[in-house]
Design a protein around this motif. Structure first.
Motif, PDB file in Angstrom:
ATOM      1  N   SER B 162      45.829  12.382   8.995  1.00 32.30           N
ATOM      2  CA  SER B 162      44.793  13.342   8.575  1.00 32.30           C
ATOM      3  C   SER B 162      45.062  13.868   7.163  1.00 32.30           C
ATOM      4  O   SER B 162      44.169  14.442   6.545  1.00 32.30           O
ATOM      5  CB  SER B 162      44.702  14.508   9.566  1.00 32.30           C
ATOM      6  N   TRP B 163      46.270  13.655   6.661  1.00 33.54           N
ATOM      7  CA  TRP B 163      46.566  14.063   5.283  1.00 33.54           C
ATOM      8  C   TRP B 163      45.846  13.182   4.270  1.00 33.54           C
ATOM      9  O   TRP B 163      45.990  13.372   3.063  1.00 33.54           O
ATOM     10  CB  TRP B 163      48.082  14.015   5.036  1.00 33.54           C
ATOM     11  N   THR B 165      43.095  13.352   3.321  1.00 34.91           N
ATOM     12  CA  THR B 165      42.185  14.184   2.512  1.00 34.91           C
ATOM     13  C   THR B 165      42.916  14.891   1.364  1.00 34.91           C
ATOM     14  O   THR B 165      42.260  15.470   0.505  1.00 34.91           O
ATOM     15  CB  THR B 165      41.522  15.272   3.388  1.00 34.91           C
ATOM     16  N   MET B 166      44.249  14.849   1.361  1.00 32.16           N
ATOM     17  CA  MET B 166      44.985  15.599   0.322  1.00 32.16           C
ATOM     18  C   MET B 166      44.685  15.140  -1.107  1.00 32.16           C
ATOM     19  O   MET B 166      44.632  15.962  -2.016  1.00 32.16           O
ATOM     20  CB  MET B 166      46.485  15.561   0.608  1.00 32.16           C
ATOM     21  N   GLY B 179      39.121  19.369   0.772  1.00 30.82           N
ATOM     22  CA  GLY B 179      40.133  18.573   1.465  1.00 30.82           C
ATOM     23  C   GLY B 179      40.704  19.311   2.658  1.00 30.82           C
ATOM     24  O   GLY B 179      40.951  18.716   3.718  1.00 30.82           O
ATOM     25  N   ASN B 183      40.335  18.077   6.380  1.00 33.63           N
ATOM     26  CA  ASN B 183      41.579  17.844   7.114  1.00 33.63           C
ATOM     27  C   ASN B 183      41.507  18.455   8.515  1.00 33.63           C
ATOM     28  O   ASN B 183      41.945  17.839   9.500  1.00 33.63           O
ATOM     29  CB  ASN B 183      42.750  18.440   6.325  1.00 33.63           C
TER      30      ASN B 183
END
Lengths: 131, 236
Positions: B162-163, B165-166, B179, B183
């Motif tokens: 799920s990271w 989006t970082m 983000g 996330n």
């Protein structure tokens, strides 16, 4: 709650835990500087009420200096979690290698209730102590 | 005399019993490209990132069900390092604009340039620790709401993927906020798919720590959003 002997399948998690604990030990010299990167808790700033993790940064810094009792007095759950997390993490691969016993908690209602009560009690302590 | 079952008008194998033939099980979905051995690392990375962003439920349903953690850890570290680098870059570049966007923020919210650079430089050391800590907290709250149907590794995989989006932090100002929200959405979908629990229970497990543990984070996001919309309103 059941106990079982560690197997090879437990080794990746033990390695991951050790990596995280090793990282925590490695950044100890930089901890006071890195802590300044974290902003103050806005909930505490705006309302005066500490959040559940308020004091965790100070707990980490106290533990880094070896002041375990002061850390425990500041935020007991954070101190226990961080302290035990680092110590047990460093030992985890060896423990699994020796096939030591491991605890497995099932999400039974009484365990969930116990966890909720522990979190609530810790939060009440933080509010009463004025962390 | 024993009766025989009626003959089927359709051609096919002769039926001597009443039990229907067992249905053919659907073919097992292949695991996500990042966990497929033999694929080119760049191709696998970008394919996985694209899948996670475009069709998250199908992606998380295809996450491997093993105890191995190296691949999700490396994926989380790559996207995490990109995110930290972008965030630090924009923080250093736009730090003088901070008082205009956040008039309530005093000097305690301003990090010196040296500390910001040091934080980014030491990210390869503290990022794995942070990832494990976030996954552990997430699993704790999943346990609290009765959603931890599978072990910690399953939760760790969801948090690491799920990271993805970082790296949105590359977009100045609003990238981090977008983000962060995305996330949360990915975490809910991922935990629901991997632990095979309802979306509501997964949402409770994700939002509970944000409300209780990190009310500060939620409030900071809200203030950040309010500041951006305020600035947009003032500008327009």
């Amino acid at each position: 709650m059941t106990w079982h002997r560690a197997t090879r399948d437990d080794l990746p998690v033990a390695g991951l835990w050790a990596l995280a604990a090793g990282g925590a030990v490695a950044i100890l010299p930089f901890a006071p500087h890195l802590a300044q990167l974290l902003p103050p808790c806005p909930l505490h700033e705006l309302t005066g009420i500490p959040c559940l993790t308020c004091g965790a940064t100070r707990v980490a810094l106290l533990l880094a200096r070896g002041e375990a009792f002061e850390a425990l007095a500041l935020n007991p759950m954070a101190a226990l979690g961080l302290g035990a997390g680092v110590l047990c993490g460093l030992l985890a691969p060896a423990w699994v290698g020796m096939r030591g016993p491991l605890l497995r908690l099932t999400p039974a209602p009484h365990w969930r209730l116990a966890l909720a009560v522990a979190l609530a009690a810790n939060w009440a302590y933080l509010i009463l102590r004025g962390v | 005399m024993e009766e025989r079952p009626p003959m089927s008008p359709e051609p096919g194998p002769p039926m001597y019993g009443f039990a229907p033939p067992p249905p053919t099980p659907p073919p097992a979905l292949p695991v996500i490209p990042w966990e497929q051995p033999g694929l080119h690392v760049f191709s696998a990375f970008f394919q996985t990132a694209g899948m996670l962003l475009s069709s998250p439920r199908q992606s998380f349903e295809r996450v491997a069900n093993t105890t191995r953690v190296a691949r999700p850890l490396v994926f989380g570290l790559i996207v995490g390092l990109v995110g930290v680098a972008a965030e630090t870059f924009w923080n250093l570049l736009l730090r003088d604009l901070l008082p205009e966007f956040f008039p309530w923020a005093d000097d305690r919210y301003r990090v010196s340039q040296a500390f910001a650079v040091m934080g980014a430089a030491t990210a390869p050391v503290w990022l794995p620790m942070f990832l494990v800590l976030v996954a552990a907290l997430q699993h704790l709250f999943l346990f609290l709401v009765g959603g931890a149907k599978r072990g910690f590794v399953a939760t760790f995989r969801v948090v690491a993927y799920s990271w993805v989006t970082m790296p949105l932090a590359i977009i100045p100002m609003c990238g981090q906020l977008a983000g962060g929200i995305w996330n949360i959405v990915l975490l809910v979908i991922g935990l629901s798919a991997v632990h095979q629990i309802s979306t509501g229970r997964a949402a409770a497990a994700v939002l509970l720590p944000l409300i209780l543990c990190c009310a500060c984070v939620g409030m900071a996001l809200a203030l950040f959003g309010a500041a951006i919309f305020g600035a947009l309103g003032a500008g327009g």
